[in-house]
Write a protein that holds these residues in place. Structure first.
Motif, short mmCIF file in Angstrom:
data_model
loop_
_atom_site.label_atom_id
_atom_site.label_comp_id
_atom_site.label_asym_id
_atom_site.label_seq_id
_atom_site.Cartn_x
_atom_site.Cartn_y
_atom_site.Cartn_z
N VAL A 58 -56.91 10.57 4.69
CA VAL A 58 -57.12 11.56 3.57
C VAL A 58 -56.18 12.87 3.59
CG1 VAL A 58 -58.42 12.51 1.66
CG2 VAL A 58 -59.17 10.58 2.85
N ARG A 59 -56.65 13.56 4.64
CA ARG A 59 -56.06 14.74 4.89
C ARG A 59 -55.16 14.81 6.20
NH1 ARG A 59 -60.03 19.67 5.69
NH2 ARG A 59 -60.09 18.45 7.52
N THR A 60 -53.97 15.38 5.79
CA THR A 60 -52.84 15.80 7.07
C THR A 60 -53.06 17.09 7.58
OG1 THR A 60 -51.82 13.73 6.37
CG2 THR A 60 -50.80 15.49 7.74
N ILE A 61 -53.45 17.53 8.58
CA ILE A 61 -53.47 19.05 9.13
C ILE A 61 -52.24 18.93 10.09
CG2 ILE A 61 -54.90 20.91 10.04
CD1 ILE A 61 -55.82 19.69 7.42
N ALA A 62 -51.49 20.02 9.82
CA ALA A 62 -50.36 20.09 10.92
C ALA A 62 -50.29 21.68 11.26
CB ALA A 62 -49.06 20.01 10.40
N ALA A 63 -49.59 22.03 12.48
CA ALA A 63 -49.25 23.37 12.90
C ALA A 63 -47.70 23.33 13.21
CB ALA A 63 -50.10 23.67 14.16
N VAL A 64 -47.23 24.71 12.65
CA VAL A 64 -45.72 24.72 13.06
C VAL A 64 -45.95 26.10 13.98
CG1 VAL A 64 -43.91 25.60 11.72
CG2 VAL A 64 -44.87 23.66 10.93
N ALA A 65 -44.89 26.15 14.71
CA ALA A 65 -44.45 27.55 15.37
C ALA A 65 -43.37 27.83 14.82
CB ALA A 65 -44.24 27.12 16.87
N ILE A 66 -43.36 29.25 14.12
CA ILE A 66 -42.47 29.85 13.50
C ILE A 66 -41.35 30.22 14.59
CG2 ILE A 66 -41.70 32.05 12.16
CD1 ILE A 66 -44.88 31.73 10.83
N THR A 67 -40.25 29.99 14.02
CA THR A 67 -39.08 30.53 15.24
C THR A 67 -38.04 31.37 14.32
OG1 THR A 67 -37.78 28.37 14.31
CG2 THR A 67 -38.88 28.17 16.33
N ARG A 68 -38.29 31.35 13.05
CA ARG A 68 -37.36 32.40 12.22
C ARG A 68 -37.98 32.71 10.99
NH1 ARG A 68 -32.50 29.63 10.45
NH2 ARG A 68 -33.36 29.39 8.59
N TYR A 69 -37.96 34.10 10.69
CA TYR A 69 -38.04 34.39 9.31
C TYR A 69 -37.00 34.41 8.41
CZ TYR A 69 -43.04 35.65 10.61
OH TYR A 69 -44.24 35.66 10.83
N ASP A 70 -36.98 33.73 7.21
CA ASP A 70 -35.67 33.26 6.44
C ASP A 70 -35.16 34.47 5.80
OD1 ASP A 70 -35.68 30.81 8.02
OD2 ASP A 70 -36.72 29.99 6.16
N ARG A 71 -36.14 35.39 5.29
CA ARG A 71 -35.37 36.32 4.67
C ARG A 71 -35.79 37.68 5.19
NH1 ARG A 71 -37.66 36.06 -1.39
NH2 ARG A 71 -39.50 36.46 0.05
N ALA A 72 -34.73 38.75 5.08
CA ALA A 72 -34.89 40.34 5.69
C ALA A 72 -36.43 40.78 5.29
CB ALA A 72 -33.80 40.96 5.18
N GLY A 73 -37.06 41.23 5.86
CA GLY A 73 -38.43 42.16 5.54
C GLY A 73 -39.73 40.83 5.31
N ASP A 74 -39.38 39.68 5.41
CA ASP A 74 -40.68 38.68 5.31
C ASP A 74 -41.53 38.91 6.35
OD1 ASP A 74 -39.99 37.77 2.86
OD2 ASP A 74 -39.28 35.65 3.49
N LYS A 75 -41.47 38.99 7.60
CA LYS A 75 -42.14 39.29 8.78
C LYS A 75 -43.00 40.46 8.66
CE LYS A 75 -42.29 39.88 13.55
NZ LYS A 75 -41.32 39.57 14.86
N GLU A 76 -42.22 41.62 8.38
CA GLU A 76 -42.93 42.78 8.18
C GLU A 76 -44.05 42.78 6.96
OE1 GLU A 76 -39.68 42.43 8.48
OE2 GLU A 76 -39.47 43.33 10.64
N ARG A 77 -43.44 42.17 6.00
CA ARG A 77 -44.26 42.10 4.56
C ARG A 77 -45.49 41.56 4.73
NH1 ARG A 77 -41.13 39.55 1.75
NH2 ARG A 77 -39.77 41.27 1.16
N LEU A 78 -45.58 40.16 5.50
CA LEU A 78 -46.63 39.38 5.55
C LEU A 78 -47.37 39.98 6.76
CD1 LEU A 78 -47.83 36.54 5.73
CD2 LEU A 78 -46.53 36.25 8.05
#
Length: 134
Positions: free
Chosen positions: A101-121
């Motif tokens: 029924v459900r699919t649970i996944a985990a992703v290791a982040i290798t890159r933030y795609d837009r400038a400022g996204d990491k800091e904003r998050l």
């Protein structure tokens, strides 16, 4: 005498729980032009995200994810623009199918795609509106 097993946290970055069903995500597989999978994030850190999605993903698959932060995490009712979404690219670390029924996944982040996204998050997660995960 009672022995207790110590738990070692091997994570490099603090993880934050997100209310299930409130942090929408869309996923695009590497090589695809559009985001085709939909789901919800459960928790997130600077270096990873765990989420539910509508079909299994193979470990090692490169994906791009749009994370739409909910108002409670944002803390600004009028922030409906690009600041509400964070775009990341990463690799699927694992994926479990729960009762077909459900699919649970985990992703290791290798890159933030837009400038400022990491800091904003990180600024918004650290604001105290998201609970720190154990």
């Amino acid at each position: 005498m009672r022995l207790t097993e110590s738990v070692v946290n091997r994570r490099r970055h603090e993880r934050f729980n997100l209310a299930p069903g409130y942090t929408a995500i869309t996923v695009r597989l590497a090589g695809d032009e559009v985001f085709t999978l939909e789901g919800y994030a459960y928790d997130i850190s600077e270096s990873g995200v765990r989420f539910e999605v509508d079909r299994p993903l193979e470990a090692g698959t490169r994906v791009s994810i749009q994370i739409d932060l909910p108002q409670g995490v944002i803390g600004c009712a009028d922030d409906i623009g690009p600041g509400r979404s964070v775009f990341v690219t990463g690799n699927v670390v694992w994926c479990d199918v729960d009762d077909d029924v459900r699919t649970i996944a985990a992703v290791a982040i290798t890159r933030y795609d837009r400038a400022g996204d990491k800091e904003r998050l990180m600024r918004r997660l650290a604001s105290g509106r998201a609970l720190r995960a154990a």
